[in-house]
Enzyme design. Sequence first.
Site, PDB file in Angstrom:
ATOM      1  N   ASN A   1      38.167  47.884  35.962  1.00  0.00           N
ATOM      2  CA  ASN A   1      37.008  48.293  36.668  1.00  0.00           C
ATOM      3  C   ASN A   1      37.015  50.008  37.013  1.00  0.00           C
ATOM      4  O   ASN A   1      36.102  50.617  36.922  1.00  0.00           O
ATOM      5  CB  ASN A   1      37.047  47.668  38.129  1.00  0.00           C
ATOM      6  CG  ASN A   1      38.068  47.727  38.796  1.00  0.00           C
ATOM      7  OD1 ASN A   1      39.274  47.664  38.175  1.00  0.00           O
ATOM      8  ND2 ASN A   1      38.007  47.773  40.281  1.00  0.00           N
TER       9      ASN A   1
ATOM     10  N   GLY B   1      45.612  45.383  23.825  1.00  0.00           N
ATOM     11  CA  GLY B   1      45.448  44.003  23.243  1.00  0.00           C
ATOM     12  C   GLY B   1      45.015  43.034  24.321  1.00  0.00           C
ATOM     13  O   GLY B   1      44.914  43.405  25.376  1.00  0.00           O
TER      14      GLY B   1
ATOM     15  N   GLY C   1      45.023  40.009  27.301  1.00  0.00           N
ATOM     16  CA  GLY C   1      46.016  39.582  28.334  1.00  0.00           C
ATOM     17  C   GLY C   1      46.918  38.459  27.738  1.00  0.00           C
ATOM     18  O   GLY C   1      48.126  38.462  28.070  1.00  0.00           O
TER      19      GLY C   1
ATOM     20  N   GLY D   1      49.606  41.295  26.905  1.00  0.00           N
ATOM     21  CA  GLY D   1      49.941  41.287  28.146  1.00  0.00           C
ATOM     22  C   GLY D   1      51.225  40.222  28.265  1.00  0.00           C
ATOM     23  O   GLY D   1      52.037  40.464  29.172  1.00  0.00           O
TER      24      GLY D   1
ATOM     25  N   GLU E   1      48.696  43.777  42.696  1.00  0.00           N
ATOM     26  CA  GLU E   1      47.378  44.001  43.315  1.00  0.00           C
ATOM     27  C   GLU E   1      46.216  43.402  42.802  1.00  0.00           C
ATOM     28  O   GLU E   1      45.889  43.561  41.768  1.00  0.00           O
ATOM     29  CB  GLU E   1      47.263  45.579  43.028  1.00  0.00           C
ATOM     30  CG  GLU E   1      48.273  46.785  43.590  1.00  0.00           C
ATOM     31  CD  GLU E   1      48.198  46.717  45.012  1.00  0.00           C
ATOM     32  OE1 GLU E   1      47.656  46.288  45.647  1.00  0.00           O
ATOM     33  OE2 GLU E   1      49.556  46.972  45.579  1.00  0.00           O
TER      34      GLU E   1
ATOM     35  N   CYS F   1      37.822  46.736  43.632  1.00  0.00           N
ATOM     36  CA  CYS F   1      38.358  45.821  44.702  1.00  0.00           C
ATOM     37  C   CYS F   1      38.131  46.050  45.930  1.00  0.00           C
ATOM     38  O   CYS F   1      38.169  45.114  46.771  1.00  0.00           O
ATOM     39  CB  CYS F   1      39.969  45.806  44.344  1.00  0.00           C
ATOM     40  SG  CYS F   1      40.661  47.260  44.434  1.00  0.00           S
TER      41      CYS F   1
ATOM     42  N   GLU G   1      51.567  49.895  46.867  1.00  0.00           N
ATOM     43  CA  GLU G   1      51.569  51.058  46.048  1.00  0.00           C
ATOM     44  C   GLU G   1      51.372  52.317  46.640  1.00  0.00           C
ATOM     45  O   GLU G   1      51.027  52.176  48.011  1.00  0.00           O
ATOM     46  CB  GLU G   1      50.477  51.051  44.693  1.00  0.00           C
ATOM     47  CG  GLU G   1      50.713  49.905  43.878  1.00  0.00           C
ATOM     48  CD  GLU G   1      49.693  49.911  42.582  1.00  0.00           C
ATOM     49  OE1 GLU G   1      48.406  49.972  43.060  1.00  0.00           O
ATOM     50  OE2 GLU G   1      50.044  49.705  41.658  1.00  0.00           O
TER      51      GLU G   1
HETATM   52  P1  NAD Z   1      42.357  40.312  34.738  1.00  0.00           P
HETATM   53  O1  NAD Z   1      43.055  39.517  35.668  1.00  0.00           O
HETATM   54  O2  NAD Z   1      41.533  39.310  33.941  1.00  0.00           O
HETATM   55  O3  NAD Z   1      43.121  41.396  33.897  1.00  0.00           O
HETATM   56  C1  NAD Z   1      43.758  42.453  34.481  1.00  0.00           C
HETATM   57  C2  NAD Z   1      44.598  42.901  33.136  1.00  0.00           C
HETATM   58  O4  NAD Z   1      45.757  41.955  33.145  1.00  0.00           O
HETATM   59  C3  NAD Z   1      44.020  43.178  31.858  1.00  0.00           C
HETATM   60  O5  NAD Z   1      44.714  44.053  31.326  1.00  0.00           O
HETATM   61  C4  NAD Z   1      44.565  41.798  31.250  1.00  0.00           C
HETATM   62  O6  NAD Z   1      44.457  41.977  29.617  1.00  0.00           O
HETATM   63  C5  NAD Z   1      45.779  41.540  31.648  1.00  0.00           C
HETATM   64  N1  NAD Z   1      46.183  40.245  31.721  1.00  0.00           N
HETATM   65  C6  NAD Z   1      45.239  38.880  31.483  1.00  0.00           C
HETATM   66  N2  NAD Z   1      46.030  37.905  31.314  1.00  0.00           N
HETATM   67  C7  NAD Z   1      47.454  38.167  31.331  1.00  0.00           C
HETATM   68  C8  NAD Z   1      48.823  37.492  31.187  1.00  0.00           C
HETATM   69  N3  NAD Z   1      48.666  36.275  30.975  1.00  0.00           N
HETATM   70  N4  NAD Z   1      49.544  38.204  31.034  1.00  0.00           N
HETATM   71  C9  NAD Z   1      49.751  39.532  31.363  1.00  0.00           C
HETATM   72  N5  NAD Z   1      48.632  40.221  31.166  1.00  0.00           N
HETATM   73  C10 NAD Z   1      47.665  39.689  31.495  1.00  0.00           C
HETATM   74  O7  NAD Z   1      41.502  41.241  35.694  1.00  0.00           O
HETATM   75  P2  NAD Z   1      40.164  42.125  35.473  1.00  0.00           P
HETATM   76  O8  NAD Z   1      39.043  41.251  35.131  1.00  0.00           O
HETATM   77  O9  NAD Z   1      40.442  43.085  34.335  1.00  0.00           O
HETATM   78  O10 NAD Z   1      39.903  42.834  36.602  1.00  0.00           O
HETATM   79  C11 NAD Z   1      39.127  42.711  37.750  1.00  0.00           C
HETATM   80  C12 NAD Z   1      40.034  42.083  38.977  1.00  0.00           C
HETATM   81  O11 NAD Z   1      41.121  42.998  39.187  1.00  0.00           O
HETATM   82  C13 NAD Z   1      39.310  41.528  40.230  1.00  0.00           C
HETATM   83  O12 NAD Z   1      39.656  40.485  40.733  1.00  0.00           O
HETATM   84  C14 NAD Z   1      39.567  42.941  40.947  1.00  0.00           C
HETATM   85  O13 NAD Z   1      39.649  42.508  42.617  1.00  0.00           O
HETATM   86  C15 NAD Z   1      41.167  43.261  40.663  1.00  0.00           C
HETATM   87  N6  NAD Z   1      41.320  44.581  41.125  1.00  0.00           N
HETATM   88  C16 NAD Z   1      42.329  44.768  42.241  1.00  0.00           C
HETATM   89  C17 NAD Z   1      42.733  46.010  42.664  1.00  0.00           C
HETATM   90  C18 NAD Z   1      43.658  46.067  43.667  1.00  0.00           C
HETATM   91  O14 NAD Z   1      44.017  47.247  43.719  1.00  0.00           O
HETATM   92  N7  NAD Z   1      44.023  45.098  44.578  1.00  0.00           N
HETATM   93  C19 NAD Z   1      42.128  47.059  42.029  1.00  0.00           C
HETATM   94  C20 NAD Z   1      41.407  46.832  40.926  1.00  0.00           C
HETATM   95  C21 NAD Z   1      40.897  45.579  40.490  1.00  0.00           C
END
Ligand code: NAD
Length: 480
Positions: A150, A204, A206, A210, A248, A282, A461
């Site tokens: 985002n 790549g 997640g 990831g 987060e 978020c 953070e």
């Molecule tokens: P997501 O959880 O789908 O992915 C986030 C990251 O994690 C990506 O880089 C993804 O490739 C990786 N990932 C996915 N599965 C993984 C695994 N099994 N192991 C390691 N890494 C993995 O989230 P998204 O759809 O990219 O982002 C949106 C979400 O992020 C929303 O829920 C939003 O609220 C949250 N967000 C939170 C904050 C905060 O500061 N609290 C800030 C921004 C976004």
Amino acid sequence: MQRIENYIDGKLVAPISEQYLDNVEPATGKVYSLIPDSNAADVELAVAAAKKAFPAWSTCGNMERSKVLLRISALIEQNLDAFALAESIDNGKPVKLAATVDIPRAVDNFHFFATAIEHFASESHFMEKTAVNYTLRRPIGVVGCISPWNLPLYLFSWKIAPALAAGNCVIAKPSEITPMTAYLLSKICIEAGLPAGVLNIVHGLGGSAGQAIVEHKEIKAISFTGGTATGKKLAATAAPMFKKLSLELGGKNANIIFDDCDLDNALKTTLHSSFANQGQICLCGSRIFVQKGIYEKFKTAFVEKVKSLKIGDPSTEVNIGAVVSKAHQEKVLGYIQLAKEEGGTVLCGGDIFHPTDERCKDGYFIYPTVIENLAHDCRTNQEEIFGPVVSITPFDTADEALMMANSTEYGLACSIWTNDLNKAHRCAEQMETGIVWVNCWLLRDLRTPFGGVKSSGVGREGGWEALRFFTEAKNVCIKY
Ligand code: NAD
């Protein structure tokens, strides 16, 4: 077609598998570049490079690290327009937003932690006539930073900068949905003279790249920003390995607007906090609670303002661009449908926006949407939608507003609008969130702790919190 490459051991390299994923421009729905489909083998190379770089980087001194990070900050700033355009194309956000918020913040993140590390100090504890203790803080080693789509460069740099400043070597993975500015950052790091292996960016999915980062036994700490479900999975992998974790996660933030607020200000800022970045921040307030005395007036003026937002091609002067992907567009539309089934009345929006221009006709757009008549505990008001959709609900008393605002599993942020200081203090204290804004939203001082409670995350953070996370504390007790 442009190929993004991994950044490992100071070089831009193809993934070992030579497999690539499509990268889609959300505003057009077209593939415009290719992303490395990295796996555990690429992560292994990155970890080897990071381990090799760690002894020199961790001991070269705060000043030396600071100088390199300041060069990175300056180079991003010099290339701000190119970064902003890249972010807008990759994510669908208005280019103006990227140029005024995302990229300047990435510049600031590097600048802030480059200078913070020079002032970072630890405690000492004196025992009368017996001993003195001092806390020795040392970098952890190789750490992992994983970020979402985002606010791509903004959040990526928010983790990488403190990790590097504190003397760690980093394996970082940006979201596979928005990898472009992380790739541009790797080129900047080479230009800035960041030593090889200090930062490694592995692109790549997640589930593969990831997961390999989280599972790697040599990666001692993980800083993750993303969804709550992913955070749960990550924690399940990392906890038995006793890794340090900062999570987060998602949010379902409330705006509480009292009768005695400055109405114009509340309206203007609530419009912004609802729909900035298509509601995909978020911290966006997705539940608006308005006190009954001004409810009708607020609602009418708010809906009027929402209808006047300009939506369309993010490379032009618009307020609202495209949502990040087809899948996300479908998810958000699914929630609008659910809201109707739960008895909600759509006051404006509620549907796909179809651009008339040829370039964006297949892009992923949604009208900004306001929904009324929903119970505070229905799914629409409990689950994170993360799109341009808000609900509006009246309340009588502060206690009622607090009860509804605190009723979700999330606890990231909230905004309170009142001119009564006592009420503001009382509500701020009772909100179950990590962040409370009073008469403002998204006003950020990078020194303040940032993070959520409940299902919105673990840890903080920002400022010293980030530098503490990325160092291990050791107590040294010296007897007289
Ligand atoms: P997501 O959880 O789908 O992915 C986030 C990251 O994690 C990506 O880089 C993804 O490739 C990786 N990932 C996915 N599965 C993984 C695994 N099994 N192991 C390691 N890494 C993995 O989230 P998204 O759809 O990219 O982002 C949106 C979400 O992020 C929303 O829920 C939003 O609220 C949250 N967000 C939170 C904050 C905060 O500061 N609290 C800030 C921004 C976004």
